[in-house]
Design a protein around this motif. Sequence first.
Motif, PDB file in Angstrom:
ATOM      1  N   GLY A 205      35.103  31.426  31.555  1.00 41.59           N
ATOM      2  CA  GLY A 205      34.453  30.546  30.595  1.00 41.59           C
ATOM      3  C   GLY A 205      34.793  29.098  30.838  1.00 41.59           C
ATOM      4  N   SER A 206      34.420  28.257  29.899  1.00 38.53           N
ATOM      5  CA  SER A 206      34.600  26.816  30.041  1.00 38.53           C
ATOM      6  C   SER A 206      35.979  26.381  29.576  1.00 38.53           C
ATOM      7  CB  SER A 206      33.528  26.088  29.224  1.00 38.53           C
ATOM      8  OG  SER A 206      33.780  24.708  29.181  1.00 38.53           O
ATOM      9  N   MET A 207      36.500  25.332  30.229  1.00 39.68           N
ATOM     10  CA  MET A 207      37.776  24.749  29.809  1.00 39.68           C
ATOM     11  C   MET A 207      37.622  23.879  28.570  1.00 39.68           C
ATOM     12  SD  MET A 207      39.865  23.742  33.265  1.00 39.68           S
ATOM     13  CE  MET A 207      38.578  22.781  34.032  1.00 39.68           C
ATOM     14  N   ALA A 208      36.378  23.537  28.214  1.00 39.34           N
ATOM     15  CA  ALA A 208      36.156  22.657  27.066  1.00 39.34           C
ATOM     16  C   ALA A 208      36.502  23.360  25.761  1.00 39.34           C
ATOM     17  CB  ALA A 208      34.693  22.212  27.046  1.00 39.34           C
ATOM     18  N   ARG A 209      36.865  22.561  24.774  1.00 36.17           N
ATOM     19  CA  ARG A 209      37.172  23.073  23.439  1.00 36.17           C
ATOM     20  C   ARG A 209      36.160  22.517  22.455  1.00 36.17           C
ATOM     21  NH1 ARG A 209      42.496  25.063  23.341  1.00 36.17           N
ATOM     22  NH2 ARG A 209      42.579  24.927  21.065  1.00 36.17           N
ATOM     23  N   THR A 210      35.700  23.358  21.545  1.00 38.52           N
ATOM     24  CA  THR A 210      34.758  22.955  20.511  1.00 38.52           C
ATOM     25  C   THR A 210      35.441  23.073  19.158  1.00 38.52           C
ATOM     26  OG1 THR A 210      32.905  23.764  21.859  1.00 38.52           O
ATOM     27  CG2 THR A 210      32.475  23.342  19.508  1.00 38.52           C
ATOM     28  N   CYS A 211      35.508  21.953  18.437  1.00 39.14           N
ATOM     29  CA  CYS A 211      36.183  21.917  17.134  1.00 39.14           C
ATOM     30  C   CYS A 211      37.605  22.473  17.226  1.00 39.14           C
ATOM     31  CB  CYS A 211      35.371  22.699  16.089  1.00 39.14           C
ATOM     32  SG  CYS A 211      33.721  22.038  15.814  1.00 39.14           S
ATOM     33  N   GLY A 212      38.268  22.187  18.346  1.00 38.70           N
ATOM     34  CA  GLY A 212      39.645  22.629  18.525  1.00 38.70           C
ATOM     35  C   GLY A 212      39.798  24.067  18.954  1.00 38.70           C
ATOM     36  N   VAL A 213      38.688  24.760  19.167  1.00 37.59           N
ATOM     37  CA  VAL A 213      38.736  26.180  19.535  1.00 37.59           C
ATOM     38  C   VAL A 213      38.219  26.347  20.953  1.00 37.59           C
ATOM     39  CG1 VAL A 213      37.940  28.502  18.987  1.00 37.59           C
ATOM     40  CG2 VAL A 213      38.402  26.868  17.134  1.00 37.59           C
ATOM     41  N   SER A 214      38.977  27.057  21.775  1.00 37.93           N
ATOM     42  CA  SER A 214      38.570  27.302  23.154  1.00 37.93           C
ATOM     43  C   SER A 214      37.636  28.503  23.217  1.00 37.93           C
ATOM     44  CB  SER A 214      39.803  27.557  24.027  1.00 37.93           C
ATOM     45  OG  SER A 214      39.414  27.950  25.321  1.00 37.93           O
ATOM     46  N   GLY A 215      36.582  28.369  24.044  1.00 38.07           N
ATOM     47  CA  GLY A 215      35.652  29.477  24.220  1.00 38.07           C
ATOM     48  C   GLY A 215      36.012  30.347  25.401  1.00 38.07           C
ATOM     49  N   ALA A 216      37.132  30.051  26.064  1.00 34.82           N
ATOM     50  CA  ALA A 216      37.520  30.815  27.244  1.00 34.82           C
ATOM     51  C   ALA A 216      38.157  32.149  26.851  1.00 34.82           C
ATOM     52  CB  ALA A 216      38.502  30.001  28.085  1.00 34.82           C
ATOM     53  N   LYS A 217      37.997  33.127  27.722  1.00 36.90           N
ATOM     54  CA  LYS A 217      38.534  34.461  27.486  1.00 36.90           C
ATOM     55  C   LYS A 217      39.546  34.807  28.584  1.00 36.90           C
ATOM     56  CE  LYS A 217      37.138  39.329  27.208  1.00 36.90           C
ATOM     57  NZ  LYS A 217      35.991  40.273  27.331  1.00 36.90           N
ATOM     58  N   LEU A 218      40.713  35.295  28.176  1.00 40.30           N
ATOM     59  CA  LEU A 218      41.751  35.658  29.143  1.00 40.30           C
ATOM     60  C   LEU A 218      41.287  36.848  29.965  1.00 40.30           C
ATOM     61  CD1 LEU A 218      44.676  35.262  30.199  1.00 40.30           C
ATOM     62  CD2 LEU A 218      45.401  36.903  28.450  1.00 40.30           C
ATOM     63  N   LEU A 219      41.290  36.665  31.279  1.00 39.08           N
ATOM     64  CA  LEU A 219      40.892  37.730  32.191  1.00 39.08           C
ATOM     65  C   LEU A 219      42.092  38.535  32.678  1.00 39.08           C
ATOM     66  CD1 LEU A 219      38.289  38.784  33.576  1.00 39.08           C
ATOM     67  CD2 LEU A 219      38.815  37.264  35.486  1.00 39.08           C
ATOM     68  N   GLY A 220      43.258  37.883  32.739  1.00 33.74           N
ATOM     69  CA  GLY A 220      44.474  38.542  33.209  1.00 33.74           C
ATOM     70  C   GLY A 220      45.477  37.506  33.672  1.00 33.74           C
ATOM     71  N   ARG A 221      46.654  37.966  34.043  1.00 32.93           N
ATOM     72  CA  ARG A 221      47.678  37.018  34.506  1.00 32.93           C
ATOM     73  C   ARG A 221      48.577  37.676  35.539  1.00 32.93           C
ATOM     74  NH1 ARG A 221      49.342  37.445  28.985  1.00 32.93           N
ATOM     75  NH2 ARG A 221      48.663  35.285  28.699  1.00 32.93           N
ATOM     76  N   VAL A 222      49.256  36.824  36.290  1.00 35.18           N
ATOM     77  CA  VAL A 222      50.285  37.292  37.223  1.00 35.18           C
ATOM     78  C   VAL A 222      51.549  36.492  36.957  1.00 35.18           C
ATOM     79  CG1 VAL A 222      48.641  37.983  39.012  1.00 35.18           C
ATOM     80  CG2 VAL A 222      49.587  35.665  39.034  1.00 35.18           C
ATOM     81  N   VAL A 223      52.688  37.096  37.241  1.00 36.89           N
ATOM     82  CA  VAL A 223      53.974  36.429  37.077  1.00 36.89           C
ATOM     83  C   VAL A 223      54.761  36.556  38.376  1.00 36.89           C
ATOM     84  CG1 VAL A 223      56.133  36.324  35.792  1.00 36.89           C
ATOM     85  CG2 VAL A 223      54.014  36.922  34.604  1.00 36.89           C
ATOM     86  N   LEU A 224      55.164  35.420  38.913  1.00 37.76           N
ATOM     87  CA  LEU A 224      55.992  35.390  40.116  1.00 37.76           C
ATOM     88  C   LEU A 224      57.402  34.943  39.735  1.00 37.76           C
ATOM     89  CD1 LEU A 224      53.559  33.604  42.567  1.00 37.76           C
ATOM     90  CD2 LEU A 224      54.402  35.925  42.843  1.00 37.76           C
ATOM     91  N   THR A 225      58.396  35.591  40.288  1.00 43.11           N
ATOM     92  CA  THR A 225      59.779  35.187  40.082  1.00 43.11           C
ATOM     93  C   THR A 225      60.242  34.416  41.310  1.00 43.11           C
ATOM     94  OG1 THR A 225      60.219  37.109  38.694  1.00 43.11           O
ATOM     95  CG2 THR A 225      62.120  35.953  39.609  1.00 43.11           C
TER      96      THR A 225
END
Length: 426
Positions: free
Chosen positions: A97-117
């Motif tokens: 989704g977009s990085m922009a925020r509307t009225c302080g609310v983000s329209g982006a949806k978390l797809l996943g994450r990775v963690v590196l040590t």
Amino acid sequence: MDPCPFVRLTVESLALKLPLATKPSPVSGVHPSTTPCFCKIQIPSFPAETALLPLSSSPNDSAPDTATSAAGFHLDPAALRRLSGKPVALRVSVYTGSMARTCGVSGAKLLGRVVLTINLSSAVSRSATFHSGWLSLGKKKHSEPDRSNKPSARLHLVVRSEPDPRFVFQFGGEPECSPVVFQIQENIRQPVFSCKFSADRNSRSRPLPSDFTNQPSRWKRTLKSVRERHGRERKGWMVMIHDLSGSPVAAASMVTPFVPSPGSDRVSRSNPGAWLILRPNGASVSSWKPWGRLEAWRERGPVDGLGYKFELVTENGPVNGIPIAEATMDVKKGGQFCIDYKVMKDYGLGSRLQGKGFVMGSTVEGEGKISKPVVQVGAQHVTCMADAALFIALSAAIDLSMDACQLFSHKLRKELCHEDQQVSFP
């Protein structure tokens, strides 16, 4: 004195593979075939970095056909003490989704994450690559590679660190107050330069006319008119940098006045003020050679900004300069003036220059705030203290540009005014 230990942690070669079934639908402002996703990169105690993620169609585990990079993290001595000797979690969260925020609310949806040590214990002394390749989003922990056959979104990234030693300086006061400049290492502050600011280079001292006492009202009107005219232009500012022996080693000279555009009270981008950063070439400053040219103006927009552009001057003169820094900083909050080869490359600047890494950074306080700039200079760019003096002069120029671009409806502090602008009338 030796430079201070710094480390640059970079996250680059970023790209994303999405299974066909999970490709995101078009989002306003984001083209689905190029950059429908972005990521946030975090390490403890640092603000998150954000980067767009291009989609890759490269087969299997081969390198992505297109990639981007993030700004990365600059670890100073305090951060290195805090993070060394223990595992550091680098977290990359991928959103669709977009990085922009509307009225302080983000329209982006978390797809996943990775963690590196990662381990930064020896980062000051040698370069290290912590990861290079593809990772599955949210499927495995601690950078464990994906060996399953089930389709999943995959992120490509390269994470590495390299020593980035820097000399650190700080002005002992505001540049217009002609302060001493200190070199800093840990808790040691050693004076290395002194500054001399002047704002009357173009003014001339003239004796009062013979009829001044006989016709005081006439000359009061005349002097007031001169003061008002000069109040609509800011010119003649100069900062001379001296070494400890008192010899001048660099200067910043305002060569184009800062004047408001017609019908307004602000310096416009179409008619910016300009400084030359000068290096010694003979006894007289008039014979010194330009090293760089800085232009500055006041940007219009939702947030007032100080716009600037810095160019290196070539042997052909200022007209054919090489642009190496161009950006805008918040007038109220201030910011960081930075010259960095990586940033130049990302923005298509400095293509005629050969080099890499961090060059220079300087803090700039917001309008009306007390400013004692902290200047960092990459050790590889300093062969002698005269080299460092050029960056000190540049730092003074960008700091004073915040004042020079102040709205002309506001009054400057007395240190910045010409003598003839300080005339008082009974």
